[in-house]
Design a protein around this motif. Structure first.
Motif, PDB file in Angstrom:
ATOM      1  N   ARG A  87      48.189  27.210  44.026  1.00  0.00           N
ATOM      2  CA  ARG A  87      48.667  27.038  45.459  1.00  0.00           C
ATOM      3  C   ARG A  87      49.542  28.823  45.919  1.00  0.00           C
ATOM      4  NH1 ARG A  87      50.885  21.637  48.191  1.00  0.00           N
ATOM      5  NH2 ARG A  87      49.188  20.784  48.396  1.00  0.00           N
ATOM      6  N   LEU A  88      49.578  29.439  46.384  1.00  0.00           N
ATOM      7  CA  LEU A  88      50.349  30.856  46.639  1.00  0.00           C
ATOM      8  C   LEU A  88      51.019  30.491  48.021  1.00  0.00           C
ATOM      9  CD1 LEU A  88      47.490  33.249  46.492  1.00  0.00           C
ATOM     10  CD2 LEU A  88      48.945  32.681  44.788  1.00  0.00           C
ATOM     11  N   ILE A  89      52.747  30.913  47.530  1.00  0.00           N
ATOM     12  CA  ILE A  89      53.287  31.083  48.600  1.00  0.00           C
ATOM     13  C   ILE A  89      53.105  32.532  49.669  1.00  0.00           C
ATOM     14  CG2 ILE A  89      55.630  31.252  48.831  1.00  0.00           C
ATOM     15  CD1 ILE A  89      56.635  29.159  46.470  1.00  0.00           C
ATOM     16  N   VAL A  90      53.552  32.672  50.367  1.00  0.00           N
ATOM     17  CA  VAL A  90      53.179  33.803  50.945  1.00  0.00           C
ATOM     18  C   VAL A  90      54.376  34.131  52.046  1.00  0.00           C
ATOM     19  CG1 VAL A  90      51.604  35.490  51.725  1.00  0.00           C
ATOM     20  CG2 VAL A  90      50.951  33.854  50.607  1.00  0.00           C
ATOM     21  N   SER A 115      44.385  31.084  35.223  1.00  0.00           N
ATOM     22  CA  SER A 115      43.606  30.545  33.125  1.00  0.00           C
ATOM     23  C   SER A 115      42.373  30.471  33.861  1.00  0.00           C
ATOM     24  CB  SER A 115      43.140  29.261  33.125  1.00  0.00           C
ATOM     25  OG  SER A 115      42.944  28.181  33.958  1.00  0.00           O
ATOM     26  N   THR A 116      41.629  31.458  35.223  1.00  0.00           N
ATOM     27  CA  THR A 116      40.453  32.070  35.880  1.00  0.00           C
ATOM     28  C   THR A 116      40.182  32.874  35.910  1.00  0.00           C
ATOM     29  OG1 THR A 116      40.359  29.881  37.019  1.00  0.00           O
ATOM     30  CG2 THR A 116      39.822  29.176  34.840  1.00  0.00           C
ATOM     31  N   ARG A 117      41.186  33.082  37.239  1.00  0.00           N
ATOM     32  CA  ARG A 117      41.231  33.960  38.113  1.00  0.00           C
ATOM     33  C   ARG A 117      42.565  34.855  38.280  1.00  0.00           C
ATOM     34  NH1 ARG A 117      36.127  32.522  38.499  1.00  0.00           N
ATOM     35  NH2 ARG A 117      35.207  32.021  40.157  1.00  0.00           N
ATOM     36  N   ALA A 118      42.415  35.599  38.208  1.00  0.00           N
ATOM     37  CA  ALA A 118      43.359  36.412  39.396  1.00  0.00           C
ATOM     38  C   ALA A 118      43.628  36.818  40.822  1.00  0.00           C
ATOM     39  CB  ALA A 118      43.375  38.128  39.166  1.00  0.00           C
ATOM     40  N   TYR A 119      45.113  37.077  41.827  1.00  0.00           N
ATOM     41  CA  TYR A 119      45.023  36.979  42.619  1.00  0.00           C
ATOM     42  C   TYR A 119      45.876  38.197  43.270  1.00  0.00           C
ATOM     43  CZ  TYR A 119      43.437  32.544  43.146  1.00  0.00           C
ATOM     44  OH  TYR A 119      42.145  31.323  42.940  1.00  0.00           O
ATOM     45  N   GLU A 156      45.237  39.511  53.956  1.00  0.00           N
ATOM     46  CA  GLU A 156      44.635  39.188  52.892  1.00  0.00           C
ATOM     47  C   GLU A 156      44.633  39.003  51.723  1.00  0.00           C
ATOM     48  OE1 GLU A 156      40.188  41.113  54.768  1.00  0.00           O
ATOM     49  OE2 GLU A 156      41.119  42.385  53.671  1.00  0.00           O
ATOM     50  N   VAL A 157      44.122  38.020  50.967  1.00  0.00           N
ATOM     51  CA  VAL A 157      44.567  38.045  49.293  1.00  0.00           C
ATOM     52  C   VAL A 157      43.182  37.763  48.805  1.00  0.00           C
ATOM     53  CG1 VAL A 157      45.674  36.575  47.449  1.00  0.00           C
ATOM     54  CG2 VAL A 157      47.158  36.701  49.916  1.00  0.00           C
ATOM     55  N   TYR A 158      42.959  38.930  47.748  1.00  0.00           N
ATOM     56  CA  TYR A 158      41.476  38.353  47.190  1.00  0.00           C
ATOM     57  C   TYR A 158      41.869  37.952  46.021  1.00  0.00           C
ATOM     58  CZ  TYR A 158      41.579  43.046  49.854  1.00  0.00           C
ATOM     59  OH  TYR A 158      41.661  43.612  51.484  1.00  0.00           O
ATOM     60  N   GLU A 159      40.814  36.962  45.873  1.00  0.00           N
ATOM     61  CA  GLU A 159      40.865  35.697  44.405  1.00  0.00           C
ATOM     62  C   GLU A 159      39.446  36.745  43.547  1.00  0.00           C
ATOM     63  OE1 GLU A 159      40.434  31.933  43.766  1.00  0.00           O
ATOM     64  OE2 GLU A 159      38.316  32.964  44.014  1.00  0.00           O
ATOM     65  N   ILE A 160      40.478  37.090  42.629  1.00  0.00           N
ATOM     66  CA  ILE A 160      38.703  38.334  41.551  1.00  0.00           C
ATOM     67  C   ILE A 160      39.045  37.084  40.542  1.00  0.00           C
ATOM     68  CG2 ILE A 160      38.736  40.029  39.866  1.00  0.00           C
ATOM     69  CD1 ILE A 160      39.069  40.866  43.350  1.00  0.00           C
ATOM     70  N   ASP A 161      37.587  37.183  39.974  1.00  0.00           N
ATOM     71  CA  ASP A 161      37.023  36.587  38.501  1.00  0.00           C
ATOM     72  C   ASP A 161      37.342  37.682  37.740  1.00  0.00           C
ATOM     73  OD1 ASP A 161      35.721  35.481  37.173  1.00  0.00           O
ATOM     74  OD2 ASP A 161      34.220  34.638  37.985  1.00  0.00           O
ATOM     75  N   TYR A 162      38.251  37.277  36.791  1.00  0.00           N
ATOM     76  CA  TYR A 162      38.512  38.827  35.931  1.00  0.00           C
ATOM     77  C   TYR A 162      37.425  38.589  34.891  1.00  0.00           C
ATOM     78  CZ  TYR A 162      41.397  35.190  33.989  1.00  0.00           C
ATOM     79  OH  TYR A 162      42.214  33.881  33.304  1.00  0.00           O
ATOM     80  N   ASN A 163      36.577  37.386  34.984  1.00  0.00           N
ATOM     81  CA  ASN A 163      35.497  37.483  32.965  1.00  0.00           C
ATOM     82  C   ASN A 163      34.497  38.097  34.281  1.00  0.00           C
ATOM     83  OD1 ASN A 163      37.346  36.400  31.276  1.00  0.00           O
ATOM     84  ND2 ASN A 163      37.718  34.152  32.421  1.00  0.00           N
ATOM     85  N   ALA A 186      35.503  36.957  44.556  1.00  0.00           N
ATOM     86  CA  ALA A 186      35.206  35.696  44.558  1.00  0.00           C
ATOM     87  C   ALA A 186      35.290  34.894  45.880  1.00  0.00           C
ATOM     88  CB  ALA A 186      35.776  34.248  43.660  1.00  0.00           C
ATOM     89  N   ARG A 187      36.911  35.537  46.242  1.00  0.00           N
ATOM     90  CA  ARG A 187      36.851  35.005  47.581  1.00  0.00           C
ATOM     91  C   ARG A 187      37.939  36.186  47.958  1.00  0.00           C
ATOM     92  NH1 ARG A 187      39.602  28.711  47.810  1.00  0.00           N
ATOM     93  NH2 ARG A 187      40.233  29.618  45.438  1.00  0.00           N
ATOM     94  N   THR A 188      37.736  36.051  49.737  1.00  0.00           N
ATOM     95  CA  THR A 188      39.207  36.944  50.526  1.00  0.00           C
ATOM     96  C   THR A 188      40.004  35.818  51.549  1.00  0.00           C
ATOM     97  OG1 THR A 188      38.002  38.906  51.406  1.00  0.00           O
ATOM     98  CG2 THR A 188      39.631  38.594  52.484  1.00  0.00           C
TER      99      THR A 188
END
Length: 396
Positions: free
Chosen positions: A47-50, A354-358, A366-373, A379-381
């Motif tokens: 989860r993200l605390i924003v 372990s799989t994504r960056a935010y 907006e927060v961007y979900e990034i597939d760094y691999n 991957a998502r906005t």
């Protein structure tokens, strides 16, 4: 599936020789990993605390369902610090509000448990002007700008109550106290000095029990890894480890002479990872491999935020032109993608699991979900319902 302790009723057995035996009530063992009021899951429940710095609104974003939970307001919120489950939000007046994200993990070394529970506002923690927050299963430590550190009962915090166990009082300095191997590693400073000169070992009530004899001049920056606790020093990094109850420190020197501006003074990394990233002045980044005890200097361009994925993964840097960049272990740039405007980079941060960056866009919702691999693919906005000024990830 919720885990619940169950009561088994043993049926009466009719024995020919001695007649009937009355039923017995037997309480089954509590399942391994059971946590009252929580649901265990097979994978991380991140989860993200924003926090919105303009309105003070605090929200928790479930990264599995994308549901956004409203958790009240913190006036003038200017920082969010996380310890893996809880968020500690610094208000405009310096007070600290604690938010339970309801997402966490318990690492047993050879296996991991993941949990989810309700999001809630826990209340106000003692002290003002928080510098850092760290936790283990027994203790949460809050370190303040006056040099003090408050030790909170983690079990009570899990149940929604702020309960103080003890305090570590030192000379005023920008220092920290970190739970590690059933003890607290706390920085030590000389009178009148703004930074620490080394670290000391305390018990969980705050009593000093051992001194790390390896000095760490002008200590700034720290990180907890599976290989030990790392502190940034003027002459490199200090790695503190424990074996059979004995604590020791070893220095990881810089590969060359560095200026004060080039020093690593704040470390970022994936929880559990042993590769750390730190800014090295305005236009470069240090990558510290704790296992190999080696530094790598990476020229990135003017850097706004940085983080490290871990062994075998890329180094991530957001540069002030708004591009997110990835670099390999040798420091060679692999990919660069535009994400933010230059104005939006000042308050942006990179959270890594372990799989994504935010990456938050502080100028939008907006927060961007990034597939760094996957070549930094977006991957998502995620729409968070307000300005994404401050973020921290939990459940990792």
């Amino acid at each position: 599936m919720k885990l619940k302790a169950v009561t088994a009723i043993v049926a009466a057995l009719t024995l020919a020789a001695c007649g009937g035996e009355q039923p017995k009530e037997v309480t089954a063992e509590v399942p391994h990993g059971y946590v009252e009021g929580a649901e265990e899951a097979a994978e991380a429940q991140s989860r993200l605390i924003v926090a919105d710095p303009e309105t003070g609104a605090v929200r928790v974003v479930d990264l599995i369902t994308e549901e956004v939970h409203e958790v009240g307001r913190v006036d003038g919120v200017r920082a969010v610090t996380g310890d893996g489950r809880f968020g500690y939000l610094t208000a405009g007046d310096g007070t600290i509000r604690v938010v339970d994200s309801g997402s966490w993990m318990v690492d047993h070394g050879d296996h991991v448990h993941y949990y989810r529970a309700k999001v809630r506002d826990v209340g106000v923690a003692p002290g003002k002007q928080l510098l850092a927050a760290y936790s283990d299963p027994a203790v949460s430590t809050l370190s303040y700008s006056d040099g003090s550190a408050t030790l909170l009962d983690r079990a009570a915090l899990d149940k929604g109550t702020v309960t103080e166990l003890g305090k570590i009082t030192r000379e005023p300095h920008a220092g920290v106290a970190i739970p590690y191997r059933e003890h607290i590693i706390a920085t030590v400073a000389d009178a009148g000095k703004p930074f620490a000169r080394g670290v000391r070992v305390h018990d969980r009530q705050g009593k000093a029990v051992a001194e790390i004899d390896q000095p760490c001049p002008e200590l700034r920056g720290q990180a907890v890894t599976r290989r030990g606790v790392v502190f940034g020093c003027a002459d490199g990094a200090l790695l503190v480890t424990e074996k059979e109850g004995a604590f020791a420190g070893v220095k990881i020197p810089y590969p060359r002479s560095v200026t004060a501006q080039e020093r690593a003074t704040a470390f970022f990394h994936r929880p559990g990872g042993a590769t750390l990233a730190a800014r090295a002045g305005d236009s470069a980044v240090w990558s510290l491999d704790v296992g190999r005890r080696s530094w790598q200097y990476v020229e990135t361009g003017q850097v706004a935020a940085v983080n490290a994925v871990g062994e075998g993964g890329p180094l991530l840097a957001l540069t002030r032109d708004g591009k997110l960049r990835s670099f390999d272990a040798a420091g060679k740039e692999q990919t660069a993608v535009p994400l933010l405007t230059p104005e939006g980079t000042a308050a942006a941060s990179i959270q890594v699991d372990s799989t994504r960056a935010y990456l938050n866009n502080p100028l939008s919702a907006e927060v961007y979900e990034i597939d760094y691999n996957d070549n930094l693919r977006r991957a998502r906005t995620l729409k968070v319902g307000g300005k994404a000024g401050h973020i921290v990830e939990t459940g990792r």
